[in-house]
Motif scaffolding. Structure first.
Motif, PDB file in Angstrom:
ATOM      1  N   THR A 162       0.844  -1.207   0.000  1.00  0.00           N
ATOM      2  CA  THR A 162       0.000   0.000   0.000  1.00  0.00           C
ATOM      3  C   THR A 162       0.876   1.253   0.000  1.00  0.00           C
ATOM      4  N   TYR A 163       1.673   1.382  -1.064  1.00  0.00           N
ATOM      5  CA  TYR A 163       2.620   2.501  -1.117  1.00  0.00           C
ATOM      6  C   TYR A 163       1.915   3.852  -1.206  1.00  0.00           C
ATOM      7  N   GLY A 164       0.704   3.864  -1.775  1.00  0.00           N
ATOM      8  CA  GLY A 164      -0.020   5.124  -1.889  1.00  0.00           C
ATOM      9  C   GLY A 164      -0.362   5.726  -0.538  1.00  0.00           C
ATOM     10  N   ALA A 165      -0.611   4.863   0.440  1.00  0.00           N
ATOM     11  CA  ALA A 165      -0.978   5.328   1.784  1.00  0.00           C
ATOM     12  C   ALA A 165       0.199   5.939   2.522  1.00  0.00           C
ATOM     13  N   LYS A 166       1.407   5.792   1.988  1.00  0.00           N
ATOM     14  CA  LYS A 166       2.599   6.347   2.647  1.00  0.00           C
ATOM     15  C   LYS A 166       2.815   7.820   2.319  1.00  0.00           C
ATOM     16  N   SER A 167       1.923   8.384   1.532  1.00  0.00           N
ATOM     17  CA  SER A 167       2.018   9.805   1.199  1.00  0.00           C
ATOM     18  C   SER A 167       1.953  10.668   2.464  1.00  0.00           C
ATOM     19  N   LYS A 168       2.691  11.763   2.418  1.00  0.00           N
ATOM     20  CA  LYS A 168       2.661  12.689   3.557  1.00  0.00           C
ATOM     21  C   LYS A 168       1.289  13.352   3.697  1.00  0.00           C
ATOM     22  N   TYR A 169       0.472  13.236   2.652  1.00  0.00           N
ATOM     23  CA  TYR A 169      -0.860  13.831   2.690  1.00  0.00           C
ATOM     24  C   TYR A 169      -1.921  12.889   3.267  1.00  0.00           C
ATOM     25  N   THR A 170      -1.515  11.680   3.656  1.00  0.00           N
ATOM     26  CA  THR A 170      -2.453  10.734   4.258  1.00  0.00           C
ATOM     27  C   THR A 170      -2.666  11.085   5.727  1.00  0.00           C
ATOM     28  N   SER A 171      -3.914  11.310   6.108  1.00  0.00           N
ATOM     29  CA  SER A 171      -4.234  11.662   7.489  1.00  0.00           C
ATOM     30  C   SER A 171      -4.472  10.428   8.355  1.00  0.00           C
ATOM     31  N   GLU A 172      -5.155   9.420   7.778  1.00  0.00           N
ATOM     32  CA  GLU A 172      -5.447   8.181   8.504  1.00  0.00           C
ATOM     33  C   GLU A 172      -5.267   6.989   7.571  1.00  0.00           C
ATOM     34  N   ARG A 173      -4.951   5.835   8.155  1.00  0.00           N
ATOM     35  CA  ARG A 173      -4.866   4.586   7.391  1.00  0.00           C
ATOM     36  C   ARG A 173      -5.747   3.547   8.065  1.00  0.00           C
ATOM     37  N   LEU A 174      -6.613   2.902   7.287  1.00  0.00           N
ATOM     38  CA  LEU A 174      -7.532   1.903   7.831  1.00  0.00           C
ATOM     39  C   LEU A 174      -7.415   0.603   7.037  1.00  0.00           C
ATOM     40  N   ILE A 175      -7.508  -0.520   7.737  1.00  0.00           N
ATOM     41  CA  ILE A 175      -7.568  -1.820   7.086  1.00  0.00           C
ATOM     42  C   ILE A 175      -8.990  -2.353   7.261  1.00  0.00           C
ATOM     43  N   ALA A 176      -9.658  -2.570   6.133  1.00  0.00           N
ATOM     44  CA  ALA A 176     -11.064  -2.976   6.131  1.00  0.00           C
ATOM     45  C   ALA A 176     -11.189  -4.434   5.700  1.00  0.00           C
ATOM     46  N   PRO A 177     -12.350  -5.058   5.924  1.00  0.00           N
ATOM     47  CA  PRO A 177     -12.604  -6.391   5.355  1.00  0.00           C
ATOM     48  C   PRO A 177     -12.478  -6.338   3.832  1.00  0.00           C
ATOM     49  N   HIS A 178     -12.196  -7.473   3.219  1.00  0.00           N
ATOM     50  CA  HIS A 178     -12.016  -7.519   1.771  1.00  0.00           C
ATOM     51  C   HIS A 178     -13.311  -7.151   1.053  1.00  0.00           C
ATOM     52  N   TYR A 179     -13.219  -6.218   0.100  1.00  0.00           N
ATOM     53  CA  TYR A 179     -14.400  -5.690  -0.583  1.00  0.00           C
ATOM     54  C   TYR A 179     -15.215  -6.758  -1.302  1.00  0.00           C
ATOM     55  N   LYS A 180     -14.569  -7.851  -1.761  1.00  0.00           N
ATOM     56  CA  LYS A 180     -15.282  -8.866  -2.530  1.00  0.00           C
ATOM     57  C   LYS A 180     -15.580 -10.107  -1.695  1.00  0.00           C
ATOM     58  N   ASN A 181     -14.594 -10.578  -0.939  1.00  0.00           N
ATOM     59  CA  ASN A 181     -14.775 -11.790  -0.144  1.00  0.00           C
ATOM     60  C   ASN A 181     -15.697 -11.576   1.052  1.00  0.00           C
ATOM     61  N   GLU A 182     -15.717 -10.335   1.541  1.00  0.00           N
ATOM     62  CA  GLU A 182     -16.550  -9.992   2.706  1.00  0.00           C
ATOM     63  C   GLU A 182     -17.288  -8.681   2.443  1.00  0.00           C
ATOM     64  N   SER A 183     -18.086  -8.656   1.387  1.00  0.00           N
ATOM     65  CA  SER A 183     -18.705  -7.412   0.926  1.00  0.00           C
ATOM     66  C   SER A 183     -19.563  -6.734   1.990  1.00  0.00           C
ATOM     67  N   LYS A 184     -20.428  -7.506   2.638  1.00  0.00           N
ATOM     68  CA  LYS A 184     -21.326  -6.913   3.642  1.00  0.00           C
ATOM     69  C   LYS A 184     -20.545  -6.348   4.826  1.00  0.00           C
ATOM     70  N   GLN A 185     -19.529  -7.089   5.256  1.00  0.00           N
ATOM     71  CA  GLN A 185     -18.701  -6.610   6.366  1.00  0.00           C
ATOM     72  C   GLN A 185     -17.926  -5.355   5.955  1.00  0.00           C
ATOM     73  N   PHE A 186     -17.500  -5.319   4.684  1.00  0.00           N
ATOM     74  CA  PHE A 186     -16.785  -4.151   4.169  1.00  0.00           C
ATOM     75  C   PHE A 186     -17.678  -2.910   4.193  1.00  0.00           C
ATOM     76  N   ILE A 187     -18.896  -3.057   3.701  1.00  0.00           N
ATOM     77  CA  ILE A 187     -19.842  -1.937   3.701  1.00  0.00           C
ATOM     78  C   ILE A 187     -20.157  -1.497   5.128  1.00  0.00           C
ATOM     79  N   GLN A 188     -20.357  -2.461   6.008  1.00  0.00           N
ATOM     80  CA  GLN A 188     -20.653  -2.125   7.405  1.00  0.00           C
ATOM     81  C   GLN A 188     -19.471  -1.400   8.051  1.00  0.00           C
ATOM     82  N   PHE A 189     -18.255  -1.805   7.688  1.00  0.00           N
ATOM     83  CA  PHE A 189     -17.044  -1.142   8.189  1.00  0.00           C
ATOM     84  C   PHE A 189     -17.048   0.332   7.793  1.00  0.00           C
TER      85      PHE A 189
END
Length: 394
Positions: free
Chosen positions: A39-66
């Motif tokens: 996740t090299y994009g998240a290393k930008s100095k302009y990133t305020s927060e970083r979050l790890i969410a459930p997988h968008y496809k394997n756990e779609s409902k959990q991802f949306i709820q997250f």
């Protein structure tokens, strides 16, 4: 600005470009991924927060709820930026629900999916009088005879659902040169349970590929736009932009702007066209419904599309703007362009002098930025790791 920007997918330079486009204006950016890996994009100095969410496809409902749970904790609705087709598909599936908690341009559930589905898009374009490549469906009678008489070989076997196809085969389509190759391609798609269509290849080198990139406001009117010409793609001939220049082509606005407005589009969209080398006609190839690969170039020439969206959705829209001149600037994704150049030269489509000459233009880089070097350094480490693994395997 109390509305945060939630960026989905930062293991690719599209997410990075969105983070930078918003971060330079002081907007709090939240980088969301399903894994820490690459996740090299998240290393930008302009990133305020970083979050790890459930997988968008394997756990779609959990991802949306997250996403919903996160939004509920905020003082104002965040603005949502899906930066990959797969994220966009799941957001579209739950659009009516997610819009209760997030600001997102599109209001019609299903429209993103229609635009990304090649079969549906082909039908809509024909209804609106827009040129599309001649197509044969796999369930048609006399399939092979029609391919040979209408499309002719070589032709392409193209998925209706690109993200799933690319995930399975690591390519955007199959190019086939005869009946046997066509049968093999159709068998592969059927075995994978993927729907495909067969299309004529529009004649012309990769520099016959053009794009219309636009933002449409909440009244479905084009407010910001520019046009571009691809020069090199990877994989070559049927891939993503790795070397693309801005070029003012009014005809693309006439075709693309009218089409997007008529289908009720809202937010950013990029229509890819190919200009027929024999007739000069533009053919609609596909629509990218999320931020495009060369977003850094669009920003550099004066259209910060993520910021344009953010401002409109938070109630303070920017004035309309179009780029109606040739700026001479190009987008360059150096690593994949080197791979592409090797294949272009190998197949005789480009010469070394042609490639060298192209490198002297003003560049908007995909990843590197002197003011924000960490993502570029991180990406270089990822590439070095890949080469090391290959070397050790030998």
């Amino acid at each position: 600005m109390s509305n945060k920007a939630v960026i989905l997918g930062c293991n690719y330079y599209i997410g990075l470009s969105v983070i930078r486009c918003l971060g330079v204006h002081g907007i709090q950016t939240v980088a969301v991924d399903y894994s820490e890996e690459n996740t090299y994009g998240a290393k930008s100095k302009y990133t305020s927060e970083r979050l790890i969410a459930p997988h968008y496809k394997n756990e779609s409902k959990q991802f949306i709820q997250f996403l919903i749970d996160y939004a509920k904790k905020q003082s104002a609705k965040p603005v949502l930026f899906p930066c990959h087709d797969s994220y966009l598909e799941v957001i579209d599936e739950y659009l009516d629900e997610i819009r209760k908690y997030y600001l997102i341009p599109q209001t019609e559930q299903g429209l993103y999916t229609k635009a990304m589905n090649k079969e549906v898009l082909h039908r809509i374009a024909m209804e609106k009088g827009v040129n599309v490549p001649e197509t044969v469906r796999v369930n048609e009678e006399n399939l092979f005879e029609k391919v040979e008489s209408i499309l002719k070989y070589p032709c392409i076997v193209k998925p209706t659902d690109s993200p799933t196809f690319v995930a399975k085969f690591r390519r955007k389509l199959f190019k086939v040169h005869n009946r046997q190759e066509l049968q093999e391609a159709l068998a592969k798609a059927e075995e994978a349970g993927l729907e495909v269509i067969i299309q004529r290849i529009i004649p012309g080198f990769d520099d016959h590929m053009h794009t219309f990139d636009a933002y449409l406001n909440q009244d479905s009117k084009v407010s910001h736009w520019a046009t571009f010409q691809k020069f090199r793609q990877y994989p070559i001939n049927f891939g993503a932009s790795v070397y693309t220049g801005q070029k003012y082509i009014p005809e693309l606005y006439e075709i693309g702007g009218k089409f997007l407005e008529e289908i009720g589009w809202k937010g950013f969209a990029e229509i890819e066209f190919k200009k027929d080398a024999n007739t000069g006609k533009f053919y609609l190839i596909e629509i990218n419904a999320r931020t495009t690969n060369f977003n850094t170039l669009i920003n550099k020439i004066g259209l910060n599309m993520p910021y344009i969206a953010y401002r409109e959705l938070t109630g303070n829209p920017l004035p309309p703007k179009a780029i109606k001149e040739n700026t001479g600037q190009v987008f360059w994704y150096g690593y994949e362009d080197m791979l592409a150049v090797k294949d272009y030269i190998k197949t005789g489509q480009l010469t070394v002098p042609q490639v060298v000459k192209s490198l002297f233009k003003k560049h908007a880089y995909a990843i590197w930025d002197w003011k924000d070097p960490k993502p570029g350094i991180s990406y270089a480490g990822i590439i070095a790791g890949k080469f090391t693994k290959k070397f050790l395997k030998k």
